[in-house]
Every structure is written in structure tokens, then in C-alpha cells.
Design a protein around this motif. Structure first.
Motif, mmCIF file in Angstrom:
data_model
loop_
_atom_site.group_PDB
_atom_site.id
_atom_site.type_symbol
_atom_site.label_atom_id
_atom_site.label_comp_id
_atom_site.label_asym_id
_atom_site.label_seq_id
_atom_site.Cartn_x
_atom_site.Cartn_y
_atom_site.Cartn_z
ATOM 1 N N TYR A 191 -30.053 -1.001 -99.902
ATOM 2 C CA TYR A 191 -28.662 -0.620 -99.615
ATOM 3 C C TYR A 191 -28.466 -0.251 -98.145
ATOM 4 O O TYR A 191 -27.338 -0.107 -97.687
ATOM 5 C CB TYR A 191 -28.208 0.523 -100.524
ATOM 6 N N PHE A 192 -29.547 -0.116 -97.402
ATOM 7 C CA PHE A 192 -29.475 0.131 -95.968
ATOM 8 C C PHE A 192 -29.838 -1.112 -95.159
ATOM 9 O O PHE A 192 -29.422 -1.234 -94.012
ATOM 10 C CB PHE A 192 -30.441 1.259 -95.566
ATOM 11 N N THR A 193 -30.615 -2.006 -95.742
ATOM 12 C CA THR A 193 -31.189 -3.093 -94.955
ATOM 13 C C THR A 193 -30.705 -4.487 -95.332
ATOM 14 O O THR A 193 -31.015 -5.439 -94.618
ATOM 15 C CB THR A 193 -32.723 -3.064 -95.073
ATOM 16 N N ARG A 194 -29.978 -4.630 -96.390
ATOM 17 C CA ARG A 194 -29.435 -5.927 -96.799
ATOM 18 C C ARG A 194 -27.930 -5.878 -96.580
ATOM 19 O O ARG A 194 -27.231 -5.107 -97.231
ATOM 20 C CB ARG A 194 -29.746 -6.245 -98.259
ATOM 21 N N ALA B 165 -22.629 -3.505 -97.126
ATOM 22 C CA ALA B 165 -21.172 -3.696 -97.119
ATOM 23 C C ALA B 165 -20.503 -3.049 -98.327
ATOM 24 O O ALA B 165 -19.314 -2.716 -98.267
ATOM 25 C CB ALA B 165 -20.845 -5.184 -97.080
ATOM 26 N N GLU B 166 -21.233 -2.836 -99.400
ATOM 27 C CA GLU B 166 -20.645 -2.226 -100.586
ATOM 28 C C GLU B 166 -20.237 -0.782 -100.338
ATOM 29 O O GLU B 166 -19.385 -0.251 -101.048
ATOM 30 C CB GLU B 166 -21.629 -2.273 -101.760
ATOM 31 N N TRP B 167 -20.837 -0.115 -99.330
ATOM 32 C CA TRP B 167 -20.553 1.307 -99.156
ATOM 33 C C TRP B 167 -20.203 1.750 -97.737
ATOM 34 O O TRP B 167 -19.536 2.748 -97.556
ATOM 35 C CB TRP B 167 -21.698 2.161 -99.699
ATOM 36 N N LEU C 203 -22.285 5.527 -101.140
ATOM 37 C CA LEU C 203 -23.515 4.836 -101.509
ATOM 38 C C LEU C 203 -23.835 5.088 -102.983
ATOM 39 O O LEU C 203 -24.154 4.157 -103.735
ATOM 40 C CB LEU C 203 -24.674 5.286 -100.620
ATOM 41 N N ILE C 204 -23.740 6.329 -103.410
ATOM 42 C CA ILE C 204 -23.991 6.664 -104.819
ATOM 43 C C ILE C 204 -23.019 5.917 -105.721
ATOM 44 O O ILE C 204 -23.419 5.338 -106.737
ATOM 45 C CB ILE C 204 -23.896 8.193 -105.031
ATOM 46 N N ALA C 205 -21.749 5.880 -105.350
ATOM 47 C CA ALA C 205 -20.736 5.178 -106.151
ATOM 48 C C ALA C 205 -21.020 3.679 -106.197
ATOM 49 O O ALA C 205 -20.912 3.057 -107.263
ATOM 50 C CB ALA C 205 -19.341 5.450 -105.582
ATOM 51 N N ALA C 206 -21.390 3.087 -105.066
ATOM 52 C CA ALA C 206 -21.687 1.650 -105.019
ATOM 53 C C ALA C 206 -22.851 1.310 -105.933
ATOM 54 O O ALA C 206 -22.786 0.338 -106.701
ATOM 55 C CB ALA C 206 -21.982 1.219 -103.582
ATOM 56 N N ARG C 207 -23.912 2.086 -105.862
ATOM 57 C CA ARG C 207 -25.086 1.827 -106.712
ATOM 58 C C ARG C 207 -24.750 1.957 -108.184
ATOM 59 O O ARG C 207 -25.291 1.255 -109.013
ATOM 60 C CB ARG C 207 -26.231 2.794 -106.365
#
Length: 189
Positions: free
Chosen positions: A34-37, A42-44, A136-140
């Protein structure tokens, strides 16, 4: 339930950082992605272009809007999937940030930090990262994104207080060191 501020200030050799932690019930590689792709990033928060293996990419915080500017990113350290450090923005006016990931018992702990350039002018940095890390938590989790208005100005006082207290402590330390030095040099009084 309204979100609560989670950041703290940490003094390091190169300055003061606002530091926030989040815990995920997920493998470390998943959180790292979620930090490197760029599609997951973009999701968060934003997107990047370029090849990280070159030591530099361009990044923009699309969560700030479609017209968010592209920033240069100089990658200082990357030890996948555990550590990342970078300077974001123009040389001499960049933001230093890092994140560390550790995994234990099926949980990954994220420690995220951004160096403050000014204790008196950047208290809102902590508010922003509380918001983005909750995105980030919401995106995951596939949940709706949090509302910025639940974070700002509600959390601002927390970070302003942290900055004021540390600024006061630093001023007292400097005054004490100055007094000790004057005494040592026989110039006190």
C-alpha cells in the motif's frame, strides 16, 4: 465515533518528527504494497511515476485533489518490506519522512514519521497524517474514506499543544546550556 489524534513528537539527531503508529491484521508484504505499489497507494493517498530502483520518483497526493502538484522524491533508504526513508519536494525545502514495518503474530505494525521544519508553524502535519493513515485503514478494509472535517480543526489543538510544549522544553534546554557555557567561560552575570 469521532477519530482521536494518535501522533507524538520524537526528537532525533536531524530534527523533530511527528510519529504515528497503526496496527494491521495483515502480513507485512500486504501493508508494504500500500506504500510501494502505485495502484494501491492511489487508493488512499496518491500516486507515483518512475522507477524506485533509480533512487528517485515523482509523487503527487491525489487525495488533495486532481490538481495536486507532482513532487520529486529522493529515496534515501529502502529495505523491503521493513524500512523506507525519503525526502519529498524540492532540495532545501523537502519533507523528510520514513516508515518502518514490523510483523508479529499475524499483525503488522506501521510506524510513520515526518520531520517538522517548524514547531510553531507545522502542527497541522500530525492532523494530516492521522487522516491519511485512517484512509489507508479504510482502503484496506474496503470501507468509505473518512471525512477530513472530522479531523480538522478538531485534532489541531492536540498537535499545537505537543509543539508548544516541546518548543518550550527546547528553549529551556538552550537557555540552560547557554548559562552553563557562560559560567564555564567566566562570563556569567
Amino acid at each position: 465515533m469521532m477519530p482521536q489524534p494518535t501522533g507524538r513528537l520524537v526528537r532525533k539527531d536531524d530534527g523533530v518528527y511527528v510519529v504515528l503508529d497503526r496496527i494491521f491484521k495483515a502480513p507485512i508484504e500486504d501493508v508494504w504494497s500500500y506504500f510501494t505499489r502505485s495502484p494501491r497507494l492511489a487508493e488512499w493517498v496518491g500516486e507515483y511515476t518512475g522507477l524506485p530502483s533509480t533512487g528517485a520518483v515523482r509523487f503527487r497526493m491525489t487525495a488533495e485533489g486532481d490538481d495536486a502538484p507532482w513532487e520529486n522524491v529522493s529515496i534515501l533508504e529502502c529495505v523491503a518490506p521493513h524500512k523506507f526513508a525519503a525526502d519529498v519536494g524540492p532540495a532545501g525545502d523537502s519533507w523528510r519522512m520514513y516508515w518502518h514495518l514490523t510483523e508479529s503474530s499475524g499483525h503488522t505494525t506501521l510506524t510513520f514519521a515526518q520531520r517538522l521544519r517548524s514547531l510553531t508553524e507545522e502542527a497541522d502535519v500530525g492532523v494530516g497524517w492521522d487522516y491519511y493513515l485512517d484512509r489507508l485503514i479504510a482502503a484496506r478494509a474496503g470501507r468509505p474514506m473518512p471525512d477530513w472535517n472530522d479531523y480538522h480543526p478538531a485534532m489541531l489543538e492536540h498537535y499545537q499543544n505537543l509543539c508548544r510544549e516541546l518548543d518550550k522544553d527546547i528553549r529551556v534546554e538552550h537557555a540552560t546550556l547557554h548559562a552553563v557555557e557562560q559560567e564555564r567561560n567566566g562570563t556569567a552575570g
